[in-house]
Motif scaffolding. Structure first.
Motif, PDB file in Angstrom:
ATOM      1  N   LEU A   1       0.847  -1.193   0.000  1.00  0.00           N
ATOM      2  CA  LEU A   1       0.000   0.000   0.000  1.00  0.00           C
ATOM      3  C   LEU A   1       0.877   1.235   0.000  1.00  0.00           C
ATOM      4  CD1 LEU A   1      -2.889   1.245   0.272  1.00  0.00           C
ATOM      5  CD2 LEU A   1      -2.509   1.220   2.750  1.00  0.00           C
ATOM      6  N   TYR A   2       0.600   2.154  -0.914  1.00  0.00           N
ATOM      7  CA  TYR A   2       1.365   3.395  -1.038  1.00  0.00           C
ATOM      8  C   TYR A   2       0.430   4.564  -0.721  1.00  0.00           C
ATOM      9  CZ  TYR A   2       4.412   0.198  -3.530  1.00  0.00           C
ATOM     10  OH  TYR A   2       5.202  -0.875  -3.869  1.00  0.00           O
ATOM     11  N   ILE A   3       0.820   5.367   0.259  1.00  0.00           N
ATOM     12  CA  ILE A   3      -0.038   6.459   0.717  1.00  0.00           C
ATOM     13  C   ILE A   3       0.655   7.796   0.459  1.00  0.00           C
ATOM     14  CG2 ILE A   3      -1.309   7.426   2.659  1.00  0.00           C
ATOM     15  CD1 ILE A   3      -1.199   4.709   3.998  1.00  0.00           C
ATOM     16  N   GLY A   4       0.042   8.619  -0.383  1.00  0.00           N
ATOM     17  CA  GLY A   4       0.508   9.981  -0.595  1.00  0.00           C
ATOM     18  C   GLY A   4      -0.334  10.930   0.241  1.00  0.00           C
ATOM     19  N   ILE A   5       0.312  11.822   0.971  1.00  0.00           N
ATOM     20  CA  ILE A   5      -0.404  12.699   1.897  1.00  0.00           C
ATOM     21  C   ILE A   5      -0.040  14.153   1.599  1.00  0.00           C
ATOM     22  CG2 ILE A   5      -0.951  13.162   4.310  1.00  0.00           C
ATOM     23  CD1 ILE A   5       0.324  10.485   5.023  1.00  0.00           C
ATOM     24  N   ASP A   6      -1.053  14.974   1.414  1.00  0.00           N
ATOM     25  CA  ASP A   6      -0.853  16.426   1.336  1.00  0.00           C
ATOM     26  C   ASP A   6      -1.263  16.992   2.695  1.00  0.00           C
ATOM     27  OD1 ASP A   6      -0.104  18.748  -0.112  1.00  0.00           O
ATOM     28  OD2 ASP A   6      -2.205  19.300  -0.230  1.00  0.00           O
ATOM     29  N   ILE A   7      -0.258  17.360   3.475  1.00  0.00           N
ATOM     30  CA  ILE A   7      -0.476  17.712   4.872  1.00  0.00           C
ATOM     31  C   ILE A   7      -0.734  19.206   5.039  1.00  0.00           C
ATOM     32  CG2 ILE A   7       0.736  17.945   7.081  1.00  0.00           C
ATOM     33  CD1 ILE A   7       1.798  15.230   6.815  1.00  0.00           C
ATOM     34  N   HIS A   8      -1.786  19.526   5.788  1.00  0.00           N
ATOM     35  CA  HIS A   8      -2.082  20.900   6.185  1.00  0.00           C
ATOM     36  C   HIS A   8      -2.409  20.913   7.670  1.00  0.00           C
ATOM     37  CE1 HIS A   8      -2.057  22.501   2.106  1.00  0.00           C
ATOM     38  NE2 HIS A   8      -2.716  21.409   1.736  1.00  0.00           N
ATOM     39  N   LYS A   9      -2.519  22.113   8.209  1.00  0.00           N
ATOM     40  CA  LYS A   9      -2.770  22.251   9.642  1.00  0.00           C
ATOM     41  C   LYS A   9      -4.113  21.655  10.054  1.00  0.00           C
ATOM     42  CE  LYS A   9      -3.435  25.774  13.228  1.00  0.00           C
ATOM     43  NZ  LYS A   9      -3.478  27.228  13.510  1.00  0.00           N
ATOM     44  N   ARG A  10      -5.155  21.904   9.274  1.00  0.00           N
ATOM     45  CA  ARG A  10      -6.506  21.527   9.678  1.00  0.00           C
ATOM     46  C   ARG A  10      -6.985  20.208   9.078  1.00  0.00           C
ATOM     47  NH1 ARG A  10      -8.528  25.794  12.392  1.00  0.00           N
ATOM     48  NH2 ARG A  10      -7.680  27.856  11.933  1.00  0.00           N
ATOM     49  N   SER A  11      -6.340  19.744   8.029  1.00  0.00           N
ATOM     50  CA  SER A  11      -6.789  18.507   7.406  1.00  0.00           C
ATOM     51  C   SER A  11      -5.670  17.889   6.584  1.00  0.00           C
ATOM     52  CB  SER A  11      -8.010  18.757   6.510  1.00  0.00           C
ATOM     53  OG  SER A  11      -7.651  19.595   5.424  1.00  0.00           O
ATOM     54  N   TRP A  12      -5.803  16.602   6.304  1.00  0.00           N
ATOM     55  CA  TRP A  12      -4.903  15.878   5.420  1.00  0.00           C
ATOM     56  C   TRP A  12      -5.706  15.358   4.234  1.00  0.00           C
ATOM     57  CZ3 TRP A  12      -1.823  12.164   9.189  1.00  0.00           C
ATOM     58  CH2 TRP A  12      -0.981  12.951   9.996  1.00  0.00           C
ATOM     59  N   LYS A  13      -5.154  15.518   3.042  1.00  0.00           N
ATOM     60  CA  LYS A  13      -5.719  14.868   1.862  1.00  0.00           C
ATOM     61  C   LYS A  13      -4.903  13.597   1.620  1.00  0.00           C
ATOM     62  CE  LYS A  13      -8.546  16.112  -0.590  1.00  0.00           C
ATOM     63  NZ  LYS A  13      -9.998  15.827  -0.682  1.00  0.00           N
ATOM     64  N   ILE A  14      -5.566  12.461   1.615  1.00  0.00           N
ATOM     65  CA  ILE A  14      -4.924  11.155   1.530  1.00  0.00           C
ATOM     66  C   ILE A  14      -5.255  10.513   0.190  1.00  0.00           C
ATOM     67  CG2 ILE A  14      -4.652   8.906   2.635  1.00  0.00           C
ATOM     68  CD1 ILE A  14      -3.933  11.114   4.539  1.00  0.00           C
ATOM     69  N   HIS A  15      -4.253   9.894  -0.420  1.00  0.00           N
ATOM     70  CA  HIS A  15      -4.509   9.040  -1.582  1.00  0.00           C
ATOM     71  C   HIS A  15      -3.833   7.693  -1.347  1.00  0.00           C
ATOM     72  CE1 HIS A  15      -5.573   8.020  -5.699  1.00  0.00           C
ATOM     73  NE2 HIS A  15      -4.385   7.435  -5.777  1.00  0.00           N
ATOM     74  N   CYS A  16      -4.618   6.636  -1.380  1.00  0.00           N
ATOM     75  CA  CYS A  16      -4.129   5.283  -1.154  1.00  0.00           C
ATOM     76  C   CYS A  16      -4.091   4.537  -2.476  1.00  0.00           C
ATOM     77  CB  CYS A  16      -5.027   4.539  -0.169  1.00  0.00           C
ATOM     78  SG  CYS A  16      -5.019   5.239   1.494  1.00  0.00           S
ATOM     79  N   ALA A  17      -2.949   3.953  -2.806  1.00  0.00           N
ATOM     80  CA  ALA A  17      -2.812   3.144  -4.014  1.00  0.00           C
ATOM     81  C   ALA A  17      -2.119   1.842  -3.640  1.00  0.00           C
ATOM     82  CB  ALA A  17      -2.008   3.894  -5.072  1.00  0.00           C
ATOM     83  N   THR A  18      -2.630   0.737  -4.133  1.00  0.00           N
ATOM     84  CA  THR A  18      -1.989  -0.559  -3.888  1.00  0.00           C
ATOM     85  C   THR A  18      -1.041  -0.876  -5.042  1.00  0.00           C
ATOM     86  OG1 THR A  18      -3.668  -1.866  -5.037  1.00  0.00           O
ATOM     87  CG2 THR A  18      -4.093  -1.315  -2.721  1.00  0.00           C
ATOM     88  N   ASP A  19      -0.339  -1.992  -4.931  1.00  0.00           N
ATOM     89  CA  ASP A  19       0.560  -2.391  -6.009  1.00  0.00           C
ATOM     90  C   ASP A  19      -0.202  -2.826  -7.257  1.00  0.00           C
ATOM     91  OD1 ASP A  19      -0.443  -4.410  -4.476  1.00  0.00           O
ATOM     92  OD2 ASP A  19       1.298  -5.719  -4.630  1.00  0.00           O
ATOM     93  N   LEU A  20      -1.528  -2.993  -7.156  1.00  0.00           N
ATOM     94  CA  LEU A  20      -2.341  -3.424  -8.297  1.00  0.00           C
ATOM     95  C   LEU A  20      -3.283  -2.343  -8.804  1.00  0.00           C
ATOM     96  CD1 LEU A  20      -3.343  -7.022  -7.109  1.00  0.00           C
ATOM     97  CD2 LEU A  20      -1.439  -6.378  -8.600  1.00  0.00           C
ATOM     98  N   PHE A  21      -3.789  -1.504  -7.912  1.00  0.00           N
ATOM     99  CA  PHE A  21      -4.835  -0.557  -8.290  1.00  0.00           C
ATOM    100  C   PHE A  21      -4.466   0.865  -7.853  1.00  0.00           C
ATOM    101  CE2 PHE A  21      -6.836  -4.686  -7.442  1.00  0.00           C
ATOM    102  CZ  PHE A  21      -7.336  -4.971  -8.710  1.00  0.00           C
ATOM    103  N   SER A  22      -5.087   1.835  -8.538  1.00  0.00           N
ATOM    104  CA  SER A  22      -4.801   3.239  -8.261  1.00  0.00           C
ATOM    105  C   SER A  22      -5.350   3.688  -6.916  1.00  0.00           C
ATOM    106  CB  SER A  22      -5.382   4.112  -9.368  1.00  0.00           C
ATOM    107  OG  SER A  22      -5.173   5.474  -9.092  1.00  0.00           O
ATOM    108  N   GLY A  23      -6.474   3.149  -6.487  1.00  0.00           N
ATOM    109  CA  GLY A  23      -7.023   3.505  -5.187  1.00  0.00           C
ATOM    110  C   GLY A  23      -7.885   4.741  -5.221  1.00  0.00           C
TER     111      GLY A  23
END
Length: 351
Positions: free
Chosen positions: A11-33
């Motif tokens: 599982l690959y997790i890209g995070i755009d971090i801010h003070k009030r919230s996080w935007k998360i994108h989860c992608a597996t080795d098979l699918f974009s997520g």
């Protein structure tokens, strides 16, 4: 017939971090997520992953910024592989340079992480990170100190009050401060303004002295060996030595002077195409605070070290800026050699 062992899902997790919230994108080795938003709490992300991806090997990445390394250390404590990356190292396709949202940023980080194209910046340990905050506090005080001195001189100039020749310099002696306290104006409002500025000046002056003293004392106590090795180099005093310890960390982690010069920002930029090649001066990518300290230290080294004086004279006739950068790079090389060999500098021994 023997069954083949199944590979562990990733599982690959890209995070755009801010003070009030996080935007998360989860992608597996098979699918974009998928992407989603959550509160800025590592424990909430951990619970989500345990629920939806319990058997996956997890890797996370986010851009370095104002939120520091708390999230990174939390992810590492969960047993995840975590990267904190320089935003400039995240590749964007042509069309992606013109559309920027938190969702797109998280997707790009997850994509680059999945493709193995990301490298983490150096993460300092907690002690050195908090010591770094003291060094940066001192730097803020230096800026405030210069600013309040400019305001005081500006007020005197505005009202046509000439500063005596013996006081008209950068060093503000106690006699000059007393002279400013005795300046008279036609109306008391201007005197109140100047008194207020002088109170700010004295407060910042004392804070700057106290912070500098405490920072040097801490480095002498906890990083004694490196502190005195660095101070043995002509041009490097207590404050610059503290800056190297705080901002650059243990110089032994750098493999070569090329590696260190690239990190500080004293490496030359080059543009080459076919038979044409030109130098673009020092690279824009730099640790700007430490680069400025090394430039200042280089001028001091030229004043006190015969070898640096000879090196400077050898390049006379060129642009002064390019000469001092060459001297700063030589000083940087000398600094790395002293730390690597753990031998105090001596003329003719370490060059």
């Amino acid at each position: 017939m023997e069954s083949r062992p199944t590979a562990q899902p990733k599982l690959y997790i890209g995070i755009d971090i801010h003070k009030r919230s996080w935007k998360i994108h989860c992608a597996t080795d098979l699918f974009s997520g998928k992407s989603f938003t959550m509160a800025p709490k590592p424990e909430m992300l951990r619970d989500y992953i345990r629920k939806h991806f319990p058997k996956h090997k997890v890797a996370t990445a986010y851009e370095a910024g104002c939120c520091g390394y708390y999230a990174h250390r939390s992810f590492e404590s969960f047993g995840w592989h975590s990267l904190v990356v320089n935003p400039a190292d995240i590749h964007r396709k042509g069309k992606e340079k013109y559309t920027k949202t938190d969702k797109i940023d998280a997707q790009l980080i997850a994509r680059e992480l999945k493709d193995g194209r990301l490298e983490s910046i150096h993460i300092p340990d907690v002690e050195r990170e908090q010591l770094r905050s003291l060094f940066r506090r001192r730097n803020d005080l230096v800026k405030d100190f210069r600013r309040v001195k400019s305001f005081i001189k500006m007020q005197l100039l505005y009202f046509g009050i000439a500063i005596p020749d013996e006081f008209d310099n950068d060093h503000w002696s106690h006699k000059f401060r007393g002279w400013v306290d005795e300046v008279t104006f036609k109306y008391p409002s201007a005197r109140e303004t100047l008194d207020s500025r002088m109170r700010s000046f004295r407060f910042i002056d004392q804070e700057l002295r106290d912070v500098s003293t405490k920072m040097r004392a801490y480095c002498r106590k906890h990083y004694k060996k490196d502190y005195y090795l660095l101070k043995s180099i002509p041009g490097i005093g207590g404050i610059v030595a503290c800056g190297i310890i705080c901002e650059l960390g243990d110089l032994r982690r750098f493999n070569s002077i090329k590696h260190l010069a690239g990190y500080v920002g004293l490496a030359p930029g080059i543009h080459q195409s076919g038979d044409n090649q030109k130098s673009t001066g020092i690279t824009m990518r730099a640790h700007r605070l430490m680069r400025s300290y090394f430039i200042e230290a280089s001028w001091q080294a030229i004043r006190t070290d015969p070898i640096m004086q000879g090196y400077y004279r050898k390049h006379l006739g060129k642009n002064v800026k390019s000469i001092i950068i060459k001297v700063a790079r030589k000083l940087l090389s000398r600094t790395l050699a002293v730390i690597k060999t753990e031998t105090p500098y001596a003329i003719g021994v370490i060059e």
